[in-house]
Design an enzyme around this catalytic site. Sequence first.
Site, PDB file in Angstrom:
ATOM      1  NE  ARG A 113      18.986  11.907  14.827  1.00  0.00           N
ATOM      2  CZ  ARG A 113      18.169  12.764  14.084  1.00  0.00           C
ATOM      3  NH1 ARG A 113      18.017  13.484  14.325  1.00  0.00           N
ATOM      4  NH2 ARG A 113      17.599  12.122  13.923  1.00  0.00           N
ATOM      5  NE  ARG A 149       4.949  18.544   9.996  1.00  0.00           N
ATOM      6  CZ  ARG A 149       6.203  19.195   9.645  1.00  0.00           C
ATOM      7  NH1 ARG A 149       7.468  19.605  10.827  1.00  0.00           N
ATOM      8  NH2 ARG A 149       6.924  17.998   9.934  1.00  0.00           N
ATOM      9  CB  SER A 158       8.512  10.988  11.165  1.00  0.00           C
ATOM     10  OG  SER A 158       9.300  11.510  11.947  1.00  0.00           O
ATOM     11  CB  SER A 159      13.376   8.874  11.591  1.00  0.00           C
ATOM     12  OG  SER A 159      13.507   9.938  10.790  1.00  0.00           O
ATOM     13  CB  SER A 184      13.903   7.790   7.682  1.00  0.00           C
ATOM     14  OG  SER A 184      13.123   8.447   6.811  1.00  0.00           O
ATOM     15  CG  ASP A 188      14.751  16.218   4.742  1.00  0.00           C
ATOM     16  OD1 ASP A 188      13.818  16.450   4.985  1.00  0.00           O
ATOM     17  OD2 ASP A 188      15.740  16.047   6.012  1.00  0.00           O
ATOM     18  CE  LYS A 221       9.611  15.001   6.163  1.00  0.00           C
ATOM     19  NZ  LYS A 221      11.350  14.665   7.511  1.00  0.00           N
ATOM     20  NE  ARG A 261      14.635  19.740   4.803  1.00  0.00           N
ATOM     21  CZ  ARG A 261      15.487  20.454   4.754  1.00  0.00           C
ATOM     22  NH1 ARG A 261      16.544  21.203   3.742  1.00  0.00           N
ATOM     23  NH2 ARG A 261      16.426  19.719   6.028  1.00  0.00           N
ATOM     24  CE  LYS A 279      11.072  23.841   9.760  1.00  0.00           C
ATOM     25  NZ  LYS A 279      10.533  23.175  11.029  1.00  0.00           N
TER      26      LYS A 279
END
Length: 409
Positions: A26, A98, A144-145, A172, A292, A319, A366, A390
């Site tokens: 961000r 995606r 998705s946020s 989210s 997450d 994801k 993850r 990642k």
Amino acid sequence: MIEISALKSPINNQLAITGSKSESNRLLLLNQLFENVLKLENVSNSEDSQLMQKALANKTDLIDIHHAGTAMRFLTAYFSIQEGKKVTLTGSERMKQRPIKVLVDALNELGAEISYQENEGYPPLSIFGKKLNKKSITIPSNISSQYITALCLIGTKLKNGLTINLDGKIISVPYIQMTIQLLNKVGIEAKFEGNTIQIPFTENIKVQTLQVESDWSSASYYYSLIALSKNSQIKISTYFEDSLQGDSSLQHIYADNFGVTSSFENGILKLKNDENFIPKPFVELNLINTPDIAQTIAATCVGLKMKCNLTGLETLKIKETDRLVALKNELEKFGAIVIITNDSLMIDGYHDFQKIPTLATYNDHRMAMCMAPLAQIHSIRIENEMVVEKSYPTFWEDWKQLGFEIKSI
């Protein structure tokens, strides 16, 4: 493939984890929008953040962001307002599966010129940067946020600002709040009230230094490790009690359900076992605001042979892989009876298992990291272990520092 075995003594170590990928990406985009007036410290060393920086510096007309989903969403919005610049934004084969249609539709409705090069609704994208004049947009809120954040970030540079109306139940929420709080932190008077987000046009922000807080989702693996250990503690930096990250709810989730306490001192987070904790027979959590950390929590339950019902997981299907299917496949290798729906995961009991589980990672960072703490219960093998780059490139080095024996097979 690697094999990991349990530690032979209690843990008492300290580690440093680099900045949050979510915050870093961000702030990297904001910094680019405002001509690099921010000095960012503790930026994430994740592959995703490195790809984001590389893409923002790229002067060519082809941008390949590989598996970096956040970068795909943020950069789609960013390049849509780079007037006169034409780019192709692409990624890995998984990235091409995606969905991105909701964001592309919203940007095109605002006046952008974005088209699909292969399959409708999916990357790669052809983007021709334009001046966007429309000042409001209505989009579904159960998305998705990152779509919403992408619009918030570029809204700061639209001459009329941007009002985003979210239609329906918002998922989210903490990630949207993080975006708004970061905008406020750098001096942009953004507001998020009810189902409406207001982003004002902002010509300049002041020169300032910002320290990126370390990643709470990365901390989750250490919460799980302590939960699966005895008489252990670990210190990790840099973390703040008043965190902007929704995943900081780990503190309460792991204290209430797994007996792991959290304390802070000068940016150091200390995790340790609560000697007086009485385990619960069943864990029930709605993780709609913190998807997450769902994989880590599910794996912790398996390590402790606890039953659980985790809900609010609808975004896990889109994801890096379908994480619900992946979790079912891999946790069943530990004897767990796993039931999944479109938005939930239940562990309903356990069978015995004998051999060393060999765990697939599905090209999902993850999946590798959430399974690692289970080595405290039973030796495990993990395929394609370097997928951790990642988000957490030094993950295995840190685990060796804790004393784990990790050998290549």
